[in-house]
Design a protein around this motif. Structure first.
Motif, PDB file in Angstrom:
ATOM      1  N   VAL A 308      31.879  15.644  28.492  1.00 50.64           N
ATOM      2  CA  VAL A 308      31.907  15.107  27.134  1.00 50.64           C
ATOM      3  C   VAL A 308      30.601  15.473  26.448  1.00 50.64           C
ATOM      4  O   VAL A 308      29.526  15.121  26.931  1.00 50.64           O
ATOM      5  N   TYR A 309      30.693  16.177  25.345  1.00 48.54           N
ATOM      6  CA  TYR A 309      29.498  16.566  24.580  1.00 48.54           C
ATOM      7  C   TYR A 309      29.286  15.541  23.481  1.00 48.54           C
ATOM      8  O   TYR A 309      30.118  15.375  22.600  1.00 48.54           O
ATOM      9  N   TYR A 310      28.147  14.846  23.542  1.00 45.19           N
ATOM     10  CA  TYR A 310      27.847  13.768  22.598  1.00 45.19           C
ATOM     11  C   TYR A 310      26.959  14.316  21.485  1.00 45.19           C
ATOM     12  O   TYR A 310      25.857  14.790  21.732  1.00 45.19           O
ATOM     13  N   ALA A 311      27.444  14.259  20.246  1.00 37.36           N
ATOM     14  CA  ALA A 311      26.652  14.729  19.105  1.00 37.36           C
ATOM     15  C   ALA A 311      26.830  13.759  17.951  1.00 37.36           C
ATOM     16  O   ALA A 311      27.934  13.277  17.687  1.00 37.36           O
ATOM     17  N   PHE A 312      25.727  13.451  17.268  1.00 41.38           N
ATOM     18  CA  PHE A 312      25.789  12.485  16.181  1.00 41.38           C
ATOM     19  C   PHE A 312      24.775  12.844  15.108  1.00 41.38           C
ATOM     20  O   PHE A 312      23.672  13.282  15.412  1.00 41.38           O
ATOM     21  N   GLY A 313      25.156  12.679  13.837  1.00 38.72           N
ATOM     22  CA  GLY A 313      24.228  12.893  12.733  1.00 38.72           C
ATOM     23  C   GLY A 313      24.602  14.087  11.890  1.00 38.72           C
ATOM     24  O   GLY A 313      25.662  14.703  12.056  1.00 38.72           O
ATOM     25  N   ALA A 314      23.719  14.420  10.952  1.00 40.09           N
ATOM     26  CA  ALA A 314      23.955  15.538  10.043  1.00 40.09           C
ATOM     27  C   ALA A 314      23.815  16.860  10.780  1.00 40.09           C
ATOM     28  O   ALA A 314      22.939  17.028  11.626  1.00 40.09           O
ATOM     29  N   ILE A 315      24.688  17.808  10.474  1.00 39.24           N
ATOM     30  CA  ILE A 315      24.666  19.124  11.112  1.00 39.24           C
ATOM     31  C   ILE A 315      23.576  19.993  10.476  1.00 39.24           C
ATOM     32  O   ILE A 315      23.314  19.904   9.280  1.00 39.24           O
ATOM     33  N   ASP A 316      22.932  20.835  11.304  1.00 33.77           N
ATOM     34  CA  ASP A 316      21.828  21.703  10.884  1.00 33.77           C
ATOM     35  C   ASP A 316      20.628  20.904  10.421  1.00 33.77           C
ATOM     36  O   ASP A 316      19.955  21.254   9.459  1.00 33.77           O
ATOM     37  N   ASN A 317      20.360  19.804  11.149  1.00 31.89           N
ATOM     38  CA  ASN A 317      19.169  18.992  10.861  1.00 31.89           C
ATOM     39  C   ASN A 317      17.993  19.609  11.599  1.00 31.89           C
ATOM     40  O   ASN A 317      17.502  19.093  12.587  1.00 31.89           O
ATOM     41  N   ILE A 318      17.511  20.748  11.098  1.00 31.54           N
ATOM     42  CA  ILE A 318      16.481  21.526  11.769  1.00 31.54           C
ATOM     43  C   ILE A 318      15.126  20.823  11.650  1.00 31.54           C
ATOM     44  O   ILE A 318      14.781  20.299  10.598  1.00 31.54           O
ATOM     45  N   GLY A 319      14.395  20.837  12.749  1.00 32.61           N
ATOM     46  CA  GLY A 319      13.057  20.259  12.731  1.00 32.61           C
ATOM     47  C   GLY A 319      13.037  18.756  12.917  1.00 32.61           C
ATOM     48  O   GLY A 319      12.052  18.108  12.585  1.00 32.61           O
ATOM     49  N   ILE A 320      14.122  18.189  13.450  1.00 31.24           N
ATOM     50  CA  ILE A 320      14.158  16.744  13.643  1.00 31.24           C
ATOM     51  C   ILE A 320      13.223  16.351  14.772  1.00 31.24           C
ATOM     52  O   ILE A 320      12.972  17.112  15.687  1.00 31.24           O
ATOM     53  N   THR A 321      12.688  15.142  14.679  1.00 35.12           N
ATOM     54  CA  THR A 321      11.834  14.618  15.745  1.00 35.12           C
ATOM     55  C   THR A 321      12.709  14.005  16.818  1.00 35.12           C
ATOM     56  O   THR A 321      13.925  13.897  16.673  1.00 35.12           O
ATOM     57  N   SER A 322      12.091  13.533  17.904  1.00 32.50           N
ATOM     58  CA  SER A 322      12.838  13.012  19.043  1.00 32.50           C
ATOM     59  C   SER A 322      13.610  11.748  18.704  1.00 32.50           C
ATOM     60  O   SER A 322      14.574  11.425  19.381  1.00 32.50           O
ATOM     61  N   ASN A 323      13.178  11.021  17.647  1.00 36.32           N
ATOM     62  CA  ASN A 323      13.826   9.762  17.328  1.00 36.32           C
ATOM     63  C   ASN A 323      14.672   9.838  16.063  1.00 36.32           C
ATOM     64  O   ASN A 323      15.095   8.824  15.537  1.00 36.32           O
ATOM     65  N   GLU A 324      14.891  11.054  15.546  1.00 33.60           N
ATOM     66  CA  GLU A 324      15.769  11.230  14.399  1.00 33.60           C
ATOM     67  C   GLU A 324      17.141  11.675  14.883  1.00 33.60           C
ATOM     68  O   GLU A 324      17.270  12.356  15.903  1.00 33.60           O
ATOM     69  N   GLU A 325      18.150  11.275  14.111  1.00 27.99           N
ATOM     70  CA  GLU A 325      19.512  11.621  14.471  1.00 27.99           C
ATOM     71  C   GLU A 325      19.935  12.871  13.724  1.00 27.99           C
ATOM     72  O   GLU A 325      19.746  12.969  12.514  1.00 27.99           O
TER      73      GLU A 325
END
Length: 335
Positions: A308-325
């Protein structure tokens, strides 16, 4: 003079090389320590209690922080919903864990996420294990979560926020007129209210109707769940919300049935002992400990394994930090 320069150059070269070697060894040692934290499996001792210390923000999923792993603390106070649900499930299945102690300080979370955790706690209780919760001051969201516990403990000088729900839209039309900004809006449909803050000064009747519907739906869910867990009638809970009990003496929360007892935080450990064997010691396990406890799942020898591949949040959120979705498409493609 030549000998002096030769020995000086040799000494400086030796110092530089020594520093480089020491730096390399330090880097290797540092990453070895990190890897040891990754691979360290937590052992659950007999008479253990899972402690969920909520004091931060809830996210769908978090990434391990290196500082957290080294210090053994949740430095940024971010909690992953998946980690909490998994930890509760592990605690349910582990016979060495006798109960859950929920410390309700502060938790920024949606009611949908709180409902997920609450259902997991109720499922945990179905095994006969206990849940105790303590709070100096319960926000309405945390009280909704805590109401699933067997006992709700309140600080003698604390309080419980139980006030109902409301929606407060902000309108910018007059502000925009004062600064000379004209909004041009193209809207199709009666119940499209996203642009109302820029075109009006009050809610339209259609928007008021739909907001009232979903706010009432959420409140009814809260009231019915708390009513069932605390054996308080729905009518009484609505009356308590109108009375704004937060301004009443603390003893009123016990009299109304929202809390079971008033004790200080220092006395909670003795209170927990009353749920354990009188002569036995108990161990407190935190959320980070439970994340390193392996679930007791029988090995699948059939070969029918699903990933199961778990993915959540906006797509192509480049440069996100470890605690951003967010979802980085390039990383997902590589995976």
């Amino acid at each position: 003079m030549k000998d002096f320069l030769k020995f000086t150059f040799a000494t400086v070269t030796g110092i530089v090389l020594s520093c480089m070697v020491l730096f390399f060894i330090s880097v290797v040692a540092f990453f070895s320590i990190i890897m040891s934290f990754d691979n360290k499996e937590a052992i659950v001792k007999e008479n253990s209690i899972l402690m969920l210390d909520f004091n931060g923000d809830l996210m769908e999923r978090t990434t391990d922080n290196l500082l957290d792993r080294i210090l053994g603390t949740e430095f940024n106070s971010y909690y992953g919903l998946d980690d909490i649900l998994s930890s509760i499930q592990k605690a349910k299945e582990d016979e060495n864990i006798k109960g859950i102690y929920l410390q309700a300080t502060h938790l920024s979370a949606s009611y949908a996420s709180l409902l997920e955790i609450r259902n997991a706690l109720l499922d945990f209780k179905s095994t006969g294990k206990f849940i105790i919760t303590y709070g100096d001051y319960y926000t309405q969201r945390l009280y909704y979560l805590s109401s699933a516990a067997d006992k709700v403990i309140l600080n003698p000088y604390g309080g419980i926020e139980w006030k109902g729900l409301a929606s407060k839209p902000v309108f910018f039309k007059n502000l925009l007129q004062k600064i000379g900004v004209e909004m041009q809006v193209f809207k199709v449909g009666t119940y499209k209210s996203a642009v109302e803050p820029y075109t009006g000064t009050e809610m339209s009747s259609e928007n008021r109707k739909q907001v009232t519907e979903y706010v009432t739906s959420i409140w009814n869910q809260l009231v019915n769940d708390v009513s069932k867990s605390r054996t308080i009638s729905v009518g009484s809970l609505n009356v308590y919300a109108d009375r704004m009990l937060i301004y009443q003496p603390t003893e009123e929360f016990v009299r109304c049935g929202l809390a079971d007892t008033l004790i200080y935080k220092n006395d909670v450990r003795d209170y927990l002992k009353s749920y354990m064997h009188p002569d036995s010691r108990f161990t407190i396990l935190g959320l980070n400990d439970m994340k390193n406890v392996k679930r007791k799942i029988p090995k699948d020898i059939s070969g029918n394994i699903i990933a199961v591949y778990y993915a959540f949040g906006a797509i192509d959120n480049i440069g996100i930090t470890s605690n951003e979705e967010g979802i980085v498409s390039e990383k997902v493609i590589r995976d």
